[in-house]
Design an enzyme around this catalytic site. Structure first.
Site, PDB file in Angstrom:
ATOM      1  N   GLY A   1       0.694  -1.308   0.203  1.00  0.00           N
ATOM      2  CA  GLY A   1       0.188   0.083  -0.217  1.00  0.00           C
ATOM      3  C   GLY A   1       0.492   1.928   0.300  1.00  0.00           C
TER       4      GLY A   1
ATOM      5  N   ILE B   1       1.538   3.780   2.626  1.00  0.00           N
ATOM      6  CA  ILE B   1       1.821   3.997   3.403  1.00  0.00           C
ATOM      7  C   ILE B   1       3.944   2.944   3.759  1.00  0.00           C
ATOM      8  CG2 ILE B   1       2.767   5.142   6.010  1.00  0.00           C
ATOM      9  CD1 ILE B   1      -0.642   5.536   5.658  1.00  0.00           C
TER      10      ILE B   1
ATOM     11  N   ASN C   1      -2.643  -8.212   0.669  1.00  0.00           N
ATOM     12  CA  ASN C   1      -4.082  -9.205  -0.553  1.00  0.00           C
ATOM     13  C   ASN C   1      -4.450  -8.117  -1.659  1.00  0.00           C
ATOM     14  OD1 ASN C   1      -5.815  -6.673   0.546  1.00  0.00           O
ATOM     15  ND2 ASN C   1      -7.156  -7.912   2.085  1.00  0.00           N
TER      16      ASN C   1
ATOM     17  N   ASN D   1      -6.068  -2.274  -1.679  1.00  0.00           N
ATOM     18  CA  ASN D   1      -5.882  -1.369  -1.837  1.00  0.00           C
ATOM     19  C   ASN D   1      -4.249  -1.214  -2.458  1.00  0.00           C
ATOM     20  OD1 ASN D   1      -7.851  -0.035  -0.255  1.00  0.00           O
ATOM     21  ND2 ASN D   1      -7.126  -0.449   1.522  1.00  0.00           N
TER      22      ASN D   1
ATOM     23  N   SER E   1      -4.204   6.180  13.217  1.00  0.00           N
ATOM     24  CA  SER E   1      -4.669   7.456  13.052  1.00  0.00           C
ATOM     25  C   SER E   1      -5.678   8.762  14.031  1.00  0.00           C
ATOM     26  CB  SER E   1      -5.557   7.167  12.127  1.00  0.00           C
ATOM     27  OG  SER E   1      -6.652   8.484  11.438  1.00  0.00           O
TER      28      SER E   1
ATOM     29  N   TYR F   1     -14.176   3.722   9.641  1.00  0.00           N
ATOM     30  CA  TYR F   1     -12.682   3.232   9.297  1.00  0.00           C
ATOM     31  C   TYR F   1     -11.934   3.751  10.888  1.00  0.00           C
ATOM     32  CZ  TYR F   1      -7.830   4.806   8.600  1.00  0.00           C
ATOM     33  OH  TYR F   1      -6.977   5.232   9.019  1.00  0.00           O
TER      34      TYR F   1
ATOM     35  N   LYS G   1     -10.070   1.808  13.818  1.00  0.00           N
ATOM     36  CA  LYS G   1      -8.761   2.714  14.548  1.00  0.00           C
ATOM     37  C   LYS G   1      -8.289   2.249  16.093  1.00  0.00           C
ATOM     38  CE  LYS G   1      -6.217   2.167  10.506  1.00  0.00           C
ATOM     39  NZ  LYS G   1      -4.950   1.379  10.235  1.00  0.00           N
TER      40      LYS G   1
ATOM     41  N   PHE H   1      -1.701  11.371  11.019  1.00  0.00           N
ATOM     42  CA  PHE H   1      -1.930  13.468  10.447  1.00  0.00           C
ATOM     43  C   PHE H   1      -2.505  12.560   8.688  1.00  0.00           C
ATOM     44  CE2 PHE H   1      -3.667  15.323  14.189  1.00  0.00           C
ATOM     45  CZ  PHE H   1      -2.628  15.125  15.363  1.00  0.00           C
TER      46      PHE H   1
ATOM     47  N   ARG I   1      -5.614  21.406   7.613  1.00  0.00           N
ATOM     48  CA  ARG I   1      -5.082  19.968   8.526  1.00  0.00           C
ATOM     49  C   ARG I   1      -3.834  19.503   8.405  1.00  0.00           C
ATOM     50  NH1 ARG I   1      -9.784  19.843   9.419  1.00  0.00           N
ATOM     51  NH2 ARG I   1     -10.802  18.160   8.874  1.00  0.00           N
TER      52      ARG I   1
ATOM     53  N   ASP J   1     -17.933  18.808   9.530  1.00  0.00           N
ATOM     54  CA  ASP J   1     -17.156  19.024   9.831  1.00  0.00           C
ATOM     55  C   ASP J   1     -16.034  19.470  10.357  1.00  0.00           C
ATOM     56  OD1 ASP J   1     -17.286  17.698   7.321  1.00  0.00           O
ATOM     57  OD2 ASP J   1     -17.157  19.593   5.876  1.00  0.00           O
TER      58      ASP J   1
END
Lengths: 374, 374
Positions: A15, A17, A37, A40, A134, A160, A164, A189, A242, A307
């Protein structure tokens, strides 16, 4: 003096990362056993294309197995074949929007995957782990910048993020119960950018919701305009903020965590991986315009309910205890992403498989914890 | 008008709450398919002793399968053999103290068990569920009495409680994602007592931490003295307060929930099952002395850190929406427990298998959310 570590098992190694982290591991002379697998990531005859590129970048080999963490037999076989010193657990389903649509699949893959991994690690007495967590576990920030002792688990509005959080709790509990465990949870982040070679980068196989890929698609003309939700927040220019971190900084953060675990028995410990600097949507757009030398047309729409207007890390703990801090600039994040995108317009897919065009890109995700994977 | 339900699948059917609930289901003319893995119950040649007694009480049959929810093949087979209208999911590992010692086992059994059950339910389009939850999900109460909208998930200090909370969240998420689900989570307060016949009751197979069994062992002379932790709380007599509910009231609460689900599509809904009345340790001791006509010697020790001083339910919602309220008195709870204990000094085990004596019983658990399973 504890023996030095040699072999690192990386789940989700193909993936975004995972592959960048493996570059760093190989350059530090670790042997890497990677599994994936291909949910992703993209394969070519059962081998990961991203890892072929990793071999090209580093001139070193990665041992790769196609393996789903739900396949306990194969997982056991892999552990039986290698003497593993530490596990880095990236593998997870991570599309935030999708996680709300098929929660059972996310709970199954992420939770059962983690439980299976912990069981096989225990069986083979390899109880050193770095877990890919995360900043979504913090929910809606109660204060900024966010320190590691900020409350977790409240108001996590997507499945999701809950997976985590739940896995972090599991890891805390197993390390409390059994002295052997030595675990670091890294709370990412917003990882962006790509390896400076342009050979590896983010290649979402699912509809993505991160801001930089959207901006990039507008820059490249695949989409016409970027829609920004919220222009009247109490931020530098009214748009959401962000903490974007270059993927290579994130990768080096894993090396720092690995060295920490190698040297000390921490039991269970959490570190933020961010730059500590909040960047607004418009700042990111401007930086990307400069890096790509393209105009990014945008429109600003009303805020959306739920948000988060701003989120960025306090990075003191990682600096102090891991002796790590982010080095890459915002300019480099944009330049490296753009290079990857330009060199690989279809990601890892062959160039004849073009993706469908759509008329606009939305930038809601950068200020929405509901739709922001990291 | 929706068709009336006929067949109910009960996981953990041989256990304390499961067996009492099945008595009520049979008396309401439901057909019951029960499964159990005998982790928390006792079998005789593969059949549950508690369910043999249930057949004796009701004069009706229960279909029983020995099945662990981790055995997906067998679970699938059972669902393929019956047309199931609703599932009541009791099966879980529930020893709070043990859950802190072997967290991975608890996460595996409780979480994977629930995920497997949800998957098979979805496959067979049987998406009506009553889930056995617990007041432990509320953590340390922020106000009393506790309403269903009290925050959950904060300060849950034991793994057992976390598994209940995590499963509740899963159920909420699947019901949000998929319209077909119709789920009630019942948050039990402190179930005690036994069926008035004395034929079925609580027979812990693990070291238990609930107050009434301890009191009962002192009453019966198996233990010498009851140790109460904390005599200076701000309660009626200084000792910890809990909301004890007769197991038969709990059972009828499940019937009320079942009727609600049968009549309405709720998607996901939570109800407390308690009496709404807080009972102190000393009040319970006194009631048990009267019921058993035995003296219960006790000593009062200092409070213990982390103990919750009082916890009891607001039961308005169940009364209003389920048309249910607890009927049994504290006296009946003690009398029925004592009858079960006297008639079955070794629980469901044959009388020659006596348990080992120890010199004192502790009553810390009734005011300690760390060691209080329900």
């Amino acid at each position: 003096m504890r023996p030095q570590w040699k072999t690192i098992f990386v789940s989700g190694g193909a993936g975004y990362i995972g592959s960048h982290c493996i570059v760093e591991l190989l350059q530090q002379d670790f042997e890497v056993i990677a599994v994936d697998n291909f949910i992703n990531s993209v394969d070519e005859n059962g081998d990961a294309i991203s890892l072929k590129r990793v071999r090209q970048i580093t001139g070193k080999d990665v041992k790769f197995y196609q393996c789903d963490l739900l396949d306990t037999e194969k997982l056991d076989y892999i552990f039986s074949q290698h003497s593993i010193d530490c596990v880095i657990h990236f593998a997870a389903m991570k599309a935030v929007g999708e996680s709300m649509k098929v929660p059972l699949l996310y709970y199954q893959n992420n939770l059962i995957g983690a439980i299976n991994l912990l069981k096989v690690m225990k069986k083979y007495k390899c109880q050193q782990l770095i877990f890919s967590s995360s900043c979504t576990v913090y929910g809606n920030p109660k204060f900024l910048p966010i320190t590691e002792d900020h409350p977790v688990g409240d108001e996590i509005t997507n499945v999701y993020g809950k997976t985590k959080h739940f896995i972090e709790e599991m890891l805390k509990d197993v390390s409390t119960a059994e002295e052997e465990w030595n675990i670091i949870c890294l709370r990412y982040f917003n990882p962006v950018g790509a390896h400076p070679s342009g050979l590896i980068g983010e290649d979402p196989t699912k509809p993505f919701t991160n801001l930089m890929p959207f901006i990039s698609q507008v820059a490249s003309g695949k989409k016409n305009v970027l829609t920004i939700f919220g222009g009247d927040y109490e931020t530098v220019d009214g748009t959401g903020v962000r903490d974007y971190i270059h993927i290579m900084d994130l990768a080096s953060g894993h090396i720092a965590a690995l060295r920490k675990l190698e040297a000390e028995h921490l039991k269970w410990k959490v570190y933020n991986l961010g730059t500590g600097r909040g960047i607004s949507v418009l700042e990111l757009v401007k930086a990307f315009e400069e890096a790509s030398e393209k105009k990014i047309p945008y429109t600003i729409e009303a805020r959306r309910e739920g948000d988060i207007y701003a989120m960025y890390a306090n990075t003191d703990l990682a600096r102090k205890e891991l002796n790590w801090k982010a080095q890459y600039t915002l300019k480099q994040m944009c330049e490296d992403f753009w290079r990857w995108q330009t060199m690989n317009p279809n990601g890892y897919k062959p160039n004849d498989q073009t993706s469908s065009n759509s008329s606009s890109a939305t930038a809601s995700q950068q200020n929405n914890h509901k739709t922001n994977g990291h």
